[in-house]
Scaffold this active site. Structure first.
Site, PDB file in Angstrom:
ATOM      1  N   CYS A  55      -6.075  -1.970  -4.789  1.00  0.00           N
ATOM      2  CA  CYS A  55      -6.324  -0.565  -4.436  1.00  0.00           C
ATOM      3  C   CYS A  55      -6.929   0.231  -5.592  1.00  0.00           C
ATOM      4  O   CYS A  55      -7.959   0.893  -5.444  1.00  0.00           O
ATOM      5  CB  CYS A  55      -5.049   0.105  -3.922  1.00  0.00           C
ATOM      6  SG  CYS A  55      -3.760   0.353  -5.159  1.00  0.00           S
ATOM      7  N   HIS A  98       0.118   3.608  -4.428  1.00  0.00           N
ATOM      8  CA  HIS A  98      -1.094   3.274  -3.685  1.00  0.00           C
ATOM      9  C   HIS A  98      -2.120   4.379  -3.887  1.00  0.00           C
ATOM     10  O   HIS A  98      -1.773   5.528  -4.141  1.00  0.00           O
ATOM     11  CB  HIS A  98      -0.788   3.118  -2.193  1.00  0.00           C
ATOM     12  CG  HIS A  98      -1.961   2.597  -1.409  1.00  0.00           C
ATOM     13  ND1 HIS A  98      -2.543   1.386  -1.674  1.00  0.00           N
ATOM     14  CD2 HIS A  98      -2.683   3.135  -0.386  1.00  0.00           C
ATOM     15  CE1 HIS A  98      -3.559   1.188  -0.852  1.00  0.00           C
ATOM     16  NE2 HIS A  98      -3.672   2.241  -0.069  1.00  0.00           N
ATOM     17  N   HIS A 132      -9.750   2.384   1.519  1.00  0.00           N
ATOM     18  CA  HIS A 132      -8.831   1.820   0.533  1.00  0.00           C
ATOM     19  C   HIS A 132      -8.744   0.307   0.678  1.00  0.00           C
ATOM     20  O   HIS A 132      -9.080  -0.259   1.721  1.00  0.00           O
ATOM     21  CB  HIS A 132      -7.441   2.451   0.667  1.00  0.00           C
ATOM     22  CG  HIS A 132      -6.745   2.140   1.964  1.00  0.00           C
ATOM     23  ND1 HIS A 132      -5.376   2.116   2.069  1.00  0.00           N
ATOM     24  CD2 HIS A 132      -7.221   1.844   3.201  1.00  0.00           C
ATOM     25  CE1 HIS A 132      -5.037   1.829   3.327  1.00  0.00           C
ATOM     26  NE2 HIS A 132      -6.136   1.665   4.025  1.00  0.00           N
TER      27      HIS A 132
END
Length: 331
Positions: free
Chosen positions: A247, A295, A307
């Protein structure tokens, strides 16, 4: 998902092995999250180690420089020492170098003047020598003090680097165990389960071409455009592109394409740029998730983000409200 929190993955409980496709996917997602947390931990620890090693090199350089200065100062003291020793011996043995002795021992006025002149020179030379010796001695003392401090700093920096290096090794070992569990869980899924887990690269009604056509060029929107070109690329722990990502690796890569060198980890990315309220989000803003900032993605407008989600799920566009929101930054 990506993370930067403490704690390792729990070992799989054989008694709790999944019995349905839904359970299998849930277990896979849970293991993936744990491994991604360790992935970010290891990246953060590696960055910390790099910083500690830089401090260690700096401390070693300072120690070497201060040692050289101290050696030179001690050499200067040694240069003056014989002259100081001779002066001390002369004073101790009563050598007469005063004006009265010159008068008494002179045979003529000219001889007296010559002796007086010589005595003045000797006196000045002695004073200069003593002064220079004292300066050299003071410089040597100060240099030795700096060297001792530099040596202490170098030892402390080495110890700190060694401690972080051990932490990196532990986290990498934990990550290896975690990713093995994830790959095994993923391998146990059926083709249908894997397809369900991967999902669709775009949500219903999302038009990438229309979005790209409407973007105003800028660092954020241009980074978003770059990230959208990677939709469909696989998630890989620790990857930063150009065709596989985790990520924070995707965010770093996307902004690098527009000339911005952003930090590597999600936790560090949370401190880069300027904060943005959730209600003021614009396409290209960086959105962060979970209380531990585990995240990160790039906002794509209309409640969506692009993402790198998790293992088994390619880079995709997804709603931001499916993940616990933390904050946003504008780079």
């Amino acid at each position: 998902m990506c993370a930067a929190v403490t704690g390792g993955p729990a070992a799989a409980d054989p008694a709790a092995l999944p019995t349905t496709a839904t359970d299998a996917i849930a277990r896979m997602v849970d293991l993936s999250r744990q491994s991604e947390q360790l992935n970010q931990q290891s990246l953060t620890a590696r960055a910390d180690l790099d910083a500690k090693l830089a401090l260690q090199r700096e401390a070693d350089d300072k120690l070497a420089a201060s040692t050289a200065v101290a050696d030179a100062a001690r050499a200067e003291v040694r240069r003056f020492q014989p002259m100081i020793d001779r002066t001390a011996v002369a004073a101790y043995t009563g050598v007469r170098t005063n004006s009265m002795f010159a008068v008494l021992s002179s045979g003529s006025p000219q001889q007296l003047l010559d002796k007086m002149s010589t005595l003045d020179v000797l006196s000045q030379q002695t004073a200069d020598t003593v002064r220079q010796f004292k300066q050299a001695a003071d410089a040597a003392t100060a240099a030795e003090s700096v060297t001792r401090a530099a040596a202490d700093a170098a030892r402390a920096a080495t110890a700190a680097a060694d401690a972080v290096r051990a932490d990196v090794d532990r986290k990498l070992q934990d990550l290896g165990v975690a990713t093995t569990q994830v790959v095994e869980a993923w391998g146990a899924l059926s083709a249908r389960d894997k397809s369900t887990l991967a999902g669709s690269p775009f949500p219903p009604g999302f038009d990438r071409d229309s979005l790209l056509a409407g973007l105003v060029p800028g660092s954020g929107t241009s980074a978003l455009a770059a990230a959208l070109t990677r939709v469909g690329d696989p998630y890989v722990w620790g990857a930063t592109g150009p065709d596989k990502f985790d990520c924070s690796g995707l965010v770093q890569w996307a902004f690098k394409q527009v000339g911005k060198n952003v930090p590597r980890t999600s936790s560090a990315q949370a401190g880069y740029g300027t904060p943005v309220a959730k209600g003021d989000l614009q396409p290209g803003d960086v959105v962060l998730f979970y209380p531990d900032i585990s995240h990160v993605g790039i906002y794509a407008g209309n409640g969506m983000m692009v993402h790198a989600s998790t293992f088994g799920v390619p880079v995709a566009v997804s709603p931001i409200n499916t993940t616990p929101y933390h904050s946003a930054r504008r780079y």
